[in-house]
Design an enzyme around this catalytic site. Structure first.
Site, short mmCIF file in Angstrom:
data_model
loop_
_atom_site.label_atom_id
_atom_site.label_comp_id
_atom_site.label_asym_id
_atom_site.label_seq_id
_atom_site.Cartn_x
_atom_site.Cartn_y
_atom_site.Cartn_z
N CYS A 59 -16.20 20.78 82.93
CA CYS A 59 -17.47 20.50 84.67
C CYS A 59 -18.74 20.15 84.26
O CYS A 59 -19.67 19.45 85.00
CB CYS A 59 -17.38 21.11 85.78
SG CYS A 59 -17.67 23.04 85.17
N GLU A 98 -1.44 24.15 88.65
CA GLU A 98 -0.07 23.83 88.81
C GLU A 98 0.71 22.79 87.45
O GLU A 98 1.38 22.55 86.55
CB GLU A 98 0.22 22.60 89.99
CG GLU A 98 0.10 20.93 89.96
CD GLU A 98 -1.19 21.50 90.75
OE1 GLU A 98 -1.86 22.24 90.48
OE2 GLU A 98 -1.78 20.07 91.58
N LYS A 156 -4.23 31.03 93.09
CA LYS A 156 -3.38 30.13 92.43
C LYS A 156 -3.61 29.27 91.61
O LYS A 156 -4.54 27.87 91.01
CB LYS A 156 -3.81 28.90 93.80
CG LYS A 156 -1.79 28.19 93.91
CD LYS A 156 -2.35 27.02 94.44
CE LYS A 156 -3.09 25.75 94.01
NZ LYS A 156 -2.38 25.47 92.41
N GLU A 162 -16.94 10.29 88.79
CA GLU A 162 -16.08 10.83 87.65
C GLU A 162 -15.69 10.66 86.88
O GLU A 162 -14.63 10.36 87.30
CB GLU A 162 -16.04 12.61 88.54
CG GLU A 162 -16.20 13.59 87.10
CD GLU A 162 -15.40 14.95 87.62
OE1 GLU A 162 -15.29 15.07 88.92
OE2 GLU A 162 -16.29 16.50 86.62
N PHE A 165 -7.63 22.26 86.51
CA PHE A 165 -6.64 22.78 85.18
C PHE A 165 -7.64 23.10 83.77
O PHE A 165 -6.92 22.99 82.77
CB PHE A 165 -6.44 21.17 84.69
CG PHE A 165 -7.27 20.07 84.36
CD1 PHE A 165 -7.02 20.10 82.93
CD2 PHE A 165 -7.19 18.86 84.97
CE1 PHE A 165 -7.79 19.18 82.59
CE2 PHE A 165 -8.03 18.26 84.67
CZ PHE A 165 -8.44 18.05 83.47
N SER A 222 -12.29 19.44 92.06
CA SER A 222 -12.39 18.18 91.98
C SER A 222 -13.67 18.46 93.54
O SER A 222 -13.27 19.18 94.23
CB SER A 222 -12.19 17.32 92.05
OG SER A 222 -11.07 17.52 93.45
P1 NAD Z 1 -8.53 19.44 91.12
O1 NAD Z 1 -9.03 19.28 92.04
O2 NAD Z 1 -7.31 18.31 91.50
O3 NAD Z 1 -7.26 20.41 91.51
C1 NAD Z 1 -7.93 21.87 91.63
C2 NAD Z 1 -7.18 22.48 93.20
O4 NAD Z 1 -6.89 21.79 93.80
C3 NAD Z 1 -6.03 22.74 92.17
O5 NAD Z 1 -5.15 24.19 92.29
C4 NAD Z 1 -4.73 21.94 92.92
O6 NAD Z 1 -3.19 22.31 92.44
C5 NAD Z 1 -5.12 21.77 94.03
N1 NAD Z 1 -5.12 20.14 95.16
C6 NAD Z 1 -5.04 19.16 94.19
N2 NAD Z 1 -4.58 18.28 95.06
C7 NAD Z 1 -4.88 19.22 96.35
C8 NAD Z 1 -4.95 18.71 98.10
N3 NAD Z 1 -4.57 17.18 97.70
N4 NAD Z 1 -5.33 19.60 98.80
C9 NAD Z 1 -5.50 20.60 98.54
N5 NAD Z 1 -5.17 21.02 97.34
C10 NAD Z 1 -5.54 19.96 96.13
O7 NAD Z 1 -9.06 19.17 89.89
P2 NAD Z 1 -8.86 19.35 88.52
O8 NAD Z 1 -8.06 18.12 88.37
O9 NAD Z 1 -7.23 20.45 88.76
O10 NAD Z 1 -10.20 20.37 88.03
C11 NAD Z 1 -11.12 18.84 87.23
C12 NAD Z 1 -11.77 19.35 88.45
O11 NAD Z 1 -12.49 20.14 88.62
C13 NAD Z 1 -13.31 17.96 87.82
O12 NAD Z 1 -14.17 17.52 89.39
C14 NAD Z 1 -14.11 19.34 87.62
O13 NAD Z 1 -15.73 18.27 87.87
C15 NAD Z 1 -14.36 20.32 88.10
N6 NAD Z 1 -14.75 21.45 88.38
C16 NAD Z 1 -15.55 21.78 88.49
C17 NAD Z 1 -16.18 23.25 88.27
C18 NAD Z 1 -17.78 24.15 88.53
O14 NAD Z 1 -17.90 25.12 88.67
N7 NAD Z 1 -17.86 23.24 89.02
C19 NAD Z 1 -15.65 24.26 86.69
C20 NAD Z 1 -14.31 23.05 86.51
C21 NAD Z 1 -13.76 22.25 86.71
#
Ligand code: NAD
Length: 497
Positions: A282, A177, A174, A382, A150, A227
């Protein structure tokens, strides 16, 4: 009035037939902006099938035509930055200036995609044996998928589909959401730029859609950003199903401050990187390690953090906007609570921040802890909110050991005027992105985004040369050609003798 977000399949914005919807909520006001569908299995299949059909012709489209498409796309994105930023701030909450930065960092990847011709070159060695040449082709993989977080609703989609598509692949995206509207606005511009039918498709949803992409036999490669827990799941599931996967994951970024640092610069950098975008980057600085005499700068950090203006992202002069959701706010407040019960010292408490005119907003004010120990939850998890932890070290070696013992390895900074200290640090630190007097060292797109340990799974990172390698496979050709004319001439000569 809210609207329904569409799916994008074969260049058609189609209404989902799903029964499962989620509201997209403005984090500053709680206004419902739209509803996003959780696509059905059939809809995901349809998007993948459209991408598969498009691949048959797109893979053969000349590289110059693919680059020109990206040129048109980048021009349209550039022309629409203020409109895109308004959508982004409404659904994500960050300030308008940050939203423009989100778009521009993604746009730089599109600019780089415009020169993929030289990046996609293979290798050639003449006469590996007598009259035999060997060369490599970099060919596209097929249908690739991208799963987004997000926190950068423009930049992360733009890390993914432009490089994949310009390499000759087709794509199923994707978005998160929680804030998919920015990606849909980018898709409208992609179609206006001339993306052929089926080259870019978008589905929405959560775990079911992600798992469908990770297991579908037609998907060749998956780019994930999010994440660590979900990225590990995506990496394992996708790999088990024979796909290339790059998972860019969570972070706990440290900034090591040596006493010889330029104090004003270092403190400004810490506070900007710690609390900007409400700590939801991030590459946000979440831990400051003050070394030696620099530990006396704690009150200055607290004072600078206290002065930051918390408000809606649309309000001029805002430094810290709301966090993405009420659930995120509750999680952050819970972690702050755990810090106090586990014995850290709360130097600045942002839990009760009041924002006039936005009483319902998901605001958390800048929060600073000192006395942080490595086994506290605020350190092991985090937080992804505007919370800065301050630790102390006696020496640079001790500071390096602290950073290297943390499970994450996304970004790190050192603040010093000593070249020797910086050089030692860059060599010994086990983190993907290192900033020297730079708080958020996100590489420009002709390099690649990297990461180590708990922050990354997979070999090749997003954008730059690594993305070209990720989105192409190498075919090695060994060839011998028989020249009939030359052969008969040689034979004739022999006969004459
Ligand atoms: P998230 O992992 O909750 O969601 C990421 C994606 O995974 C979304 O599209 C979501 O729909 C999907 N998802 C969520 N739960 C799932 C599950 N149980 N099974 C399968 N798919 C699932 O992450 P977020 O909260 O949207 O974003 C924040 C995180 O992203 C932080 O941990 C941040 O550090 C990380 N991030 C990392 C980078 C990088 O380059 N390393 C860049 C941006 C963000």
């Amino acid at each position: 009035m809210s609207t329904d977000v569409k799916l994008l399949i074969d260049n058609q914005f189609v209404a989902s037939r799903t029964q499962e919807w989620r509201d997209i909520v403005n984090p500053a006001t709680q206004d419902v902006l739209a509803r996003v569908p959780f696509a059905t299995a059939d809809e995901v299949d349809n998007a993948i099938a459209a991408a598969q059909r498009a691949f048959a012709t797109w893979r053969h489209t000349p590289v110059a035509a693919r680059m020109r498409l990206m040129l048109r796309f980048q021009a349209l994105v550039r022309a629409n930055i203020p409109r895109l930023a308004a959508i982004l701030t409404a659904e994500q909450g960050k300030t308008l200036a940050d939203a423009e930065g989100d778009i521009v960092r993604g746009l730089e990847v599109v600019e780089h995609a415009c020169s993929v011709g030289t990046l996609q070159m293979g290798e050639f060695v003449e006469n590996v044996a007598s009259g035999v040449d060997t060369y490599t082709l970099r060919q596209p993989l097929g249908v690739c998928a991208g799963i987004c977080p997000f926190n950068f609703p423009a930049m992360i989609p733009l890390w993914m589909f432009p490089m994949a598509i310009v390499c000759g692949n087709t794509f199923v995206l994707k978005p998160s959401e929680q804030d998919p509207m920015t990606a849909m606005a980018l898709a409208e511009l992609a179609i206006e730029a001339g993306f052929p039918e089926g080259v870019l498709n978008i589905v929405h949803g959560g775990k079911d859609v992600v798992d469908a992409l990770c297991t579908h036999p037609r998907i060749q490669a998956i780019s994930f950003v999010g994440s660590t827990a979900v990225g590990t799941h995506v990496y394992n599931l996708g790999s088990q199903h024979g796909k290339r996967v790059q998972s860019m994951m969570g972070a706990k970024n440290h900034a090591v401050v040596l006493p010889d640092a330029n104090k004003a610069h270092a403190l400004d950098a810490l506070v900007g990187a710690g609390f900007g975008a409400a700590g939801q980057r991030c590459m946000a600085t979440s831990v400051a390690v003050l070394v030696g005499e620099a530990r006396q700068w704690l009150p200055d950090i607290v004072e600078r953090a206290r002065r930051l203006k918390v408000n809606a992202g649309t309000e001029p002069g805002t430094d810290v906007g709301p966090v993405i959701s009420k659930a995120a706010k509750a999680r952050i407040l819970g972690l702050i609570e755990s810090g106090t019960t586990e014995g850290a010292t709360l130097e600045l408490d942002g839990r009760d921040v009041q924002v006039p005119g936005y009483a319902q907003g998901n605001f958390v004010g800048p929060t600073v802890f000192s006395g942080v120990k490595a086994d506290m939850q605020i350190y092991t998890q985090e937080i992804f909110g505007p919370v800065l932890l301050v630790m102390q070290a006696d020496t640079l070696d001790e500071a390096i050991a602290i950073v290297n013992a943390n499970p994450f390895g996304n970004g790190v900074g050192i603040f010093t005027q000593s070249g020797a200290a910086a050089r030692k640090f860059q060599s010994e630190i086990d983190v993907g992105q290192v900033g020297i007097n730079i708080p958020i060292p996100v590489p420009v797109p002709f390099f690649s985004f990297t990461g180590s340990r708990g922050s990354k799974l997979g070999d090749l990172g997003p954008y730059g040369k690594q993305a070209v390698q990720f989105y192409t496979q190498t075919k090695t050709v060994t060839a011998r050609w028989f020249d009939d004319a030359t052969t008969s001439e040689v034979n004739t000569t022999i006969n004459l003798k």
